[in-house]
Design a protein around this motif. Structure first.
Motif, PDB file in Angstrom:
ATOM      1  N   HIS A  84       0.841  -1.195   0.000  1.00  0.00           N
ATOM      2  CA  HIS A  84       0.000   0.000   0.000  1.00  0.00           C
ATOM      3  C   HIS A  84       0.878   1.247   0.000  1.00  0.00           C
ATOM      4  O   HIS A  84       0.898   2.031   0.959  1.00  0.00           O
ATOM      5  N   ASP A  85       1.615   1.403  -1.079  1.00  0.00           N
ATOM      6  CA  ASP A  85       2.467   2.571  -1.232  1.00  0.00           C
ATOM      7  C   ASP A  85       2.736   2.789  -2.716  1.00  0.00           C
ATOM      8  O   ASP A  85       2.189   2.101  -3.576  1.00  0.00           O
ATOM      9  N   ARG A  86       3.600   3.764  -2.982  1.00  0.00           N
ATOM     10  CA  ARG A  86       3.915   4.149  -4.363  1.00  0.00           C
ATOM     11  C   ARG A  86       4.538   2.982  -5.145  1.00  0.00           C
ATOM     12  O   ARG A  86       4.189   2.720  -6.305  1.00  0.00           O
ATOM     13  N   GLN A  87       5.446   2.275  -4.524  1.00  0.00           N
ATOM     14  CA  GLN A  87       6.097   1.139  -5.185  1.00  0.00           C
ATOM     15  C   GLN A  87       5.083   0.033  -5.494  1.00  0.00           C
ATOM     16  O   GLN A  87       5.129  -0.588  -6.556  1.00  0.00           O
ATOM     17  N   GLY A  88       4.182  -0.212  -4.553  1.00  0.00           N
ATOM     18  CA  GLY A  88       3.175  -1.233  -4.768  1.00  0.00           C
ATOM     19  C   GLY A  88       2.265  -0.902  -5.930  1.00  0.00           C
ATOM     20  O   GLY A  88       1.861  -1.782  -6.696  1.00  0.00           O
ATOM     21  N   ALA A  89       1.949   0.376  -6.094  1.00  0.00           N
ATOM     22  CA  ALA A  89       1.110   0.801  -7.214  1.00  0.00           C
ATOM     23  C   ALA A  89       1.822   0.563  -8.541  1.00  0.00           C
ATOM     24  O   ALA A  89       1.208   0.108  -9.524  1.00  0.00           O
ATOM     25  N   GLU A  90       3.126   0.852  -8.589  1.00  0.00           N
ATOM     26  CA  GLU A  90       3.899   0.620  -9.814  1.00  0.00           C
ATOM     27  C   GLU A  90       3.955  -0.865 -10.152  1.00  0.00           C
ATOM     28  O   GLU A  90       3.805  -1.272 -11.308  1.00  0.00           O
ATOM     29  N   SER A  91       4.179  -1.687  -9.136  1.00  0.00           N
ATOM     30  CA  SER A  91       4.241  -3.127  -9.348  1.00  0.00           C
ATOM     31  C   SER A  91       2.902  -3.662  -9.826  1.00  0.00           C
ATOM     32  O   SER A  91       2.832  -4.492 -10.745  1.00  0.00           O
ATOM     33  N   ALA A  92       1.818  -3.189  -9.222  1.00  0.00           N
ATOM     34  CA  ALA A  92       0.489  -3.624  -9.628  1.00  0.00           C
ATOM     35  C   ALA A  92       0.228  -3.257 -11.084  1.00  0.00           C
ATOM     36  O   ALA A  92      -0.254  -4.075 -11.875  1.00  0.00           O
ATOM     37  N   ALA A  93       0.559  -2.019 -11.461  1.00  0.00           N
ATOM     38  CA  ALA A  93       0.322  -1.564 -12.829  1.00  0.00           C
ATOM     39  C   ALA A  93       1.096  -2.407 -13.838  1.00  0.00           C
ATOM     40  O   ALA A  93       0.578  -2.769 -14.899  1.00  0.00           O
ATOM     41  N   ALA A  94       2.348  -2.742 -13.522  1.00  0.00           N
ATOM     42  CA  ALA A  94       3.165  -3.556 -14.426  1.00  0.00           C
ATOM     43  C   ALA A  94       2.557  -4.946 -14.610  1.00  0.00           C
ATOM     44  O   ALA A  94       2.445  -5.454 -15.731  1.00  0.00           O
ATOM     45  N   ASN A  95       2.156  -5.574 -13.514  1.00  0.00           N
ATOM     46  CA  ASN A  95       1.569  -6.909 -13.599  1.00  0.00           C
ATOM     47  C   ASN A  95       0.204  -6.895 -14.280  1.00  0.00           C
ATOM     48  O   ASN A  95      -0.149  -7.824 -15.010  1.00  0.00           O
ATOM     49  N   TYR A  96      -0.567  -5.841 -14.066  1.00  0.00           N
ATOM     50  CA  TYR A  96      -1.873  -5.746 -14.718  1.00  0.00           C
ATOM     51  C   TYR A  96      -1.713  -5.526 -16.226  1.00  0.00           C
ATOM     52  O   TYR A  96      -2.525  -5.996 -17.022  1.00  0.00           O
ATOM     53  N   ALA A  97      -0.658  -4.800 -16.631  1.00  0.00           N
ATOM     54  CA  ALA A  97      -0.392  -4.613 -18.059  1.00  0.00           C
ATOM     55  C   ALA A  97      -0.125  -5.955 -18.730  1.00  0.00           C
ATOM     56  O   ALA A  97      -0.580  -6.220 -19.850  1.00  0.00           O
TER      57      ALA A  97
END
Length: 268
Positions: free
Chosen positions: A97-110
């Protein structure tokens, strides 16, 4: 692949070749010496940078610690949170639940949204239910049902029902190159994911050979049910590098590579 109104359009670029193999084509010449020079210069630059870094000592440790929430890109070392260990509908889940987690989520969702599973209605709905905010799932399903039509399936070389013709290997992959947060708050984030993609049919008589593309996906994410979920999604072309001199692989080589090389769980 875009989730917008033009998602039903597909652009196919056939590689040139003289031997009848749609994946063939002679290696382009005329740039070997220049590429060698660039390689030598690049190695020298890297050595100088390595020496400078080694001599720098710990003078930047304080500044790096202060910016821990925005890690610098690192080609040879991981940064930030460890990769997630759980999955939902076969997709990595449980991001920080932070900035890094959002980036990781976006990459995996892509990766999930660009996979071949999106051409299967059952799997597509499962993916959307896992990565989209609950209030938007129905809208995404309706939009993509209009995009993944029988005609669209035929345009990429599949059967009308989205299945792969016998004797061929269908390739649809997205590989994130990097991520960037453009806006963020404790429970929201806008993340851009720069990607390369592969799409097409690998097979000796394929009229839709596997081609590559470069694009950037922008996702607006929201922290929902203890994870990051997509609120909106858009895509634009590029940035695209200058094509290299590599010879296009044969249909058999491409099919074998797709079957033997798996994907990754992306994390900062």
């Amino acid at each position: 692949m875009s989730l917008g109104d033009d998602a039903g359009q597909t652009r196919i670029r056939l590689p040139e070749g003289d031997d009848g193999d749609p994946y063939g084509g002679a290696r382009r010449g005329g740039r070997t010496s220049s590429r060698s020079l660039v390689t030598v210069v690049g190695v020298v630059v890297l050595l100088i940078a390595a020496i400078a870094f080694a001599n720098r000592g710990g003078e930047d440790s304080a500044s790096e610690e202060a910016s821990a929430d925005s890690p610098r890109a690192a080609a040879t070392a991981p940064t930030g949170e460890k990769p997630v260990t759980s999955k939902a509908a076969g997709i990595p889940a449980g991001f920080a639940h932070d900035r890094q987690g959002a980036e990781s989520a976006a990459a995996n969702y892509a990766v999930a949204l660009g996979s071949g599973e999106m051409f299967n209605k059952v799997r597509r709905d499962a993916i959307l239910g896992s990565i989209i905010v609950p209030a938007r799932v129905a809208d995404f399903e309706a939009t993509l049902d209009k995009a993944y039509t029988a005609k669209f399936n035929q345009n990429v070389g599949l059967n009308e029902d989205g299945t792969t013709p016998k004797g061929f290997t269908f390739v649809s992959r997205t590989s994130p190159i990097g991520t960037k947060v453009t806006e963020s708050s404790p429970d929201t984030a806008t993340v851009e994911v720069w990607c390369s993609g592969l799409l097409g049919l690998a097979g000796e008589s394929s009229t839709n050979p596997v081609t590559s593309s470069w694009f950037t996906i922008t996702m607006q994410l929201e922290w929902t049910a203890n994870d990051w979920k997509i609120v909106t999604h858009s895509q634009k072309d590029g940035p695209a590098p200058v094509p290299g001199d590599e010879r296009a692989s044969s249909a058999d080589e491409m099919a074998k590579a797709v079957e033997e090389y798996g994907g990754f769980t992306y994390a900062r």
